[in-house]
Enzyme design. Structure first.
Site, PDB file in Angstrom:
ATOM      1  N   ASP A 102      -3.522  -6.255   1.356  1.00  0.00           N
ATOM      2  CA  ASP A 102      -2.781  -7.254   0.603  1.00  0.00           C
ATOM      3  C   ASP A 102      -3.701  -8.388   0.156  1.00  0.00           C
ATOM      4  O   ASP A 102      -4.700  -8.687   0.821  1.00  0.00           O
ATOM      5  CB  ASP A 102      -1.662  -7.805   1.505  1.00  0.00           C
ATOM      6  CG  ASP A 102      -0.720  -8.727   0.779  1.00  0.00           C
ATOM      7  OD1 ASP A 102      -0.060  -8.269  -0.170  1.00  0.00           O
ATOM      8  OD2 ASP A 102      -0.634  -9.914   1.159  1.00  0.00           O
TER       9      ASP A 102
ATOM     10  N   GLU B  57      -5.087  -4.909  -3.216  1.00  0.00           N
ATOM     11  CA  GLU B  57      -4.281  -5.549  -4.246  1.00  0.00           C
ATOM     12  C   GLU B  57      -5.075  -6.666  -4.913  1.00  0.00           C
ATOM     13  O   GLU B  57      -5.428  -7.655  -4.275  1.00  0.00           O
ATOM     14  CB  GLU B  57      -3.004  -6.132  -3.627  1.00  0.00           C
ATOM     15  CG  GLU B  57      -2.144  -6.884  -4.628  1.00  0.00           C
ATOM     16  CD  GLU B  57      -1.159  -7.840  -3.982  1.00  0.00           C
ATOM     17  OE1 GLU B  57      -0.103  -8.085  -4.583  1.00  0.00           O
ATOM     18  OE2 GLU B  57      -1.448  -8.345  -2.872  1.00  0.00           O
TER      19      GLU B  57
END
Length: 544
Positions: free
Chosen positions: A229, A253
């Protein structure tokens, strides 16, 4: 090679598959939002996304519904972060999604126990499937007692474990300038009322903690890959050692629509979620006035700039972005958008619920409980569509040993603003954003004498894997096809494509009996690239 009975070993500890980036390239991934996928007891309670509360999905619930995932042809899942999160109402909901860490060393009890997670890992490996776990390094979370921007401390740093208090985190400042990379990396996400407390990854003690933690996490739960993330919110030189400590495929990400900004991150870990191409595809296929030529432009930039474009994650929906059907109800457009995910160079990722036609908009509306669909597989056109796409990709991998290392070529149609063709032999994909009823778009793909030709010989017969409709290749190897109601087409030579469209060939993903490419490197002598017929489990055998 010899075959060794493995039934006794399958009853023991789960087997780590030690999956590398190359192993993952032949996979397709089903993204599971753990709290919203399946209840352990099979029940179907109400789940109001607007409440932002736990709805009850668990690791055990996922285990019970693996047939549903595997029968669509998926051979890997990506689950929510598994560690302990902040408890209670933060003012903007509960941490049902898993991204508000409070203690990296404990498992989120809402999802189940440590043993439950191990059982999920084992159940996947028994089927020849991979487990990807989401991880968060950038920040932790706590409920503030003072929501002003001014100190004294608005929360108790001792709740953020196993870190050593306030000095383990960057000083409080909320990101206000995304063009300032220092702000992006060292200031905080969130708001004073819901702060995401930014971990100081320049601190060598913190670096050691995180590297040891990820190594142990992967080992303890036999994890095959990690989704990382908020990758761009941590300094770049932190990531290579972290990825090396994990020892498995890592995909991160980087939320941006710019390949030039995103590309350097592909040098640090295995790959990134291909957000720049996502934005181009989403915009092209949520309107009949979208720009399909922009897809080719961005995809070609990614091919040139990403270190390994074949290791990137290809997607059109996820838990952070509005669903396609929140923007359009045109089913031809929806099918074209989904098709893209499976026919380009990246690793396909499908977010739970897209196959059921879910229509949620921005977070939290796009985080619907899948059990409300009843996991219905009858009269579900998108589920059938996805299953065919998985089968076609597996057939392509099986028939062309260079499929996973050959870049796709793009043919933007000059005679129409709607059409684009993607050639990645043995697949020729024809997409249009003309919408339902479009029968005017004409795709023309040159023969092999031209750069990026379709890869077919004159006189060959091609088959659309969705309809079994036949297309004849012209004598010069070129292909010309007219759109049929705006539907996408994926063409393969008849000898391969017919088996896919009828659900009977070696590329078929019809249930757990479909062939699965192993390439696992199980640490037990399994040879990469061996194709093993999987009948729901490994049939009690391992190749050694």
């Amino acid at each position: 090679m010899r075959l060794l009975a493995l039934s006794s070993l399958l009853l023991g500890p789960t087997l780590a598959l030690c999956a590398s980036s190359d192993n993952w390239k032949s996979r397709s991934i089903y993204q599971v939002l753990t709290d919203r996928f399946a209840m352990a007891d099979g029940s179907s309670p109400s789940c109001d996304t607007s409440q932002r509360k736990y709805c009850g999905g668990t690791f055990s619930g996922i285990v019970n519904k693996l047939d549903y995932i595997q029968n669509m042809g998926f051979d890997a899942i990506w689950i929510s972060p598994v560690v302990q999160n902040v408890e209670g109402d933060t003012g903007v909901g509960e941490a049902y999604h898993g991204y508000w860490t409070s203690n990296i060393n404990n498992i989120n009890s809402h999802f189940g126990s440590s043993d439950d997670l191990k059982r999920l890992s084992s159940a996947l490996h028994d089927r020849g499937m991979y487990l990807m776990v989401d991880v968060v390094v950038n920040h932790l979370a706590a409920i503030p007692t003072n929501t002003s921007d001014v100190y004294p401390e608005p929360f108790d740093y001792s709740t953020l474990q196993p870190f050593g208090g306030q000095s383990s985190f960057h000083p409080q400042c909320f990101i206000s300038e995304y063009n300032n990379q220092t702000d992006v990396e060292q200031c905080w996400l969130g708001t004073p009322g819901n702060p995401l407390i930014d971990l100081d990854t320049e601190n060598s003690t913190n670096v050691d903690i995180m590297n040891n933690w990820v190594k142990n996490l992967v080992s303890e739960y036999s994890i095959d890959g990690l989704r990382i993330d908020t990758l761009k919110h941590v300094r770049k030189d932190f990531w290579p050692d972290f990825a090396s400590s994990a020892g498995v495929y890592t995909v991160g990400e980087v939320l941006i629509d710019n390949t030039t900004y995103a590309a350097p991150y592909t040098q640090l870990i295995s790959g990134i979620l291909d957000y720049p191409t996502y934005f181009a595809v989403f915009n092209a296929f949520t309107s009949t006035s979208g720009n399909v030529s922009h897809i080719a432009e961005i995809a070609q930039q990614a091919q040139k700039q990403y270190k390994d474009p074949f290791a990137s994650g290809s997607f059109i929906e996820n838990h952070d972005q509005p669903r396609v059907q929140s923007e359009t109800s045109d089913q031809a457009l929806v099918k074209n958008a989904i098709t893209w995910v499976f026919v380009n160079d990246g690793i396909p990722i499908l977010y739970q619920g897209q196959e059921q036609g879910y229509q949620g908009g921005s977070d939290p509306a796009n985080r619907e409980a899948l059990w409300l669909s009843g996991y219905n597989t009858d009269n579900k056109p998108l589920l059938t569509h996805v299953t065919k796409l998985n089968a076609a990709r597996k057939a392509a991998i099986s028939s062309n040993p260079n499929f996973l290392s050959t870049q796709a070529t793009f043919h933007v149609q000059q005679s129409s603003t709607h059409g684009i063709a993607i050639s990645k032999p043995p697949l020729l994909t024809l997409l249009t954003n003309g919408g339902e009823g479009d029968s005017s778009t004409v795709w023309t793909v040159p023969g092999n004498d031209n750069e990026g030709g379709g890869g077919f010989e004159g006189g060959q017969t091609l088959v659309d894997v969705f309809t079994c409709e036949e297309v004849n290749v012209k004598s010069d190897g070129s292909v010309e096809v007219t759109a049929r109601n705006g539907e996408p087409m994926v063409l393969m030579v008849k000898e391969i494509g017919e088996g896919v469209c009828k659900g009977s060939g070696s590329g078929s993903s019809n249930g757990a009996s479909g062939f699965m490419r192993m390439g696992m490197g199980m640490g037990m002598g399994v040879e990469v690239g061996v194709v093993v017929g999987v009948m729901g489990v490994l049939l009690g055998m391992v190749v050694i």
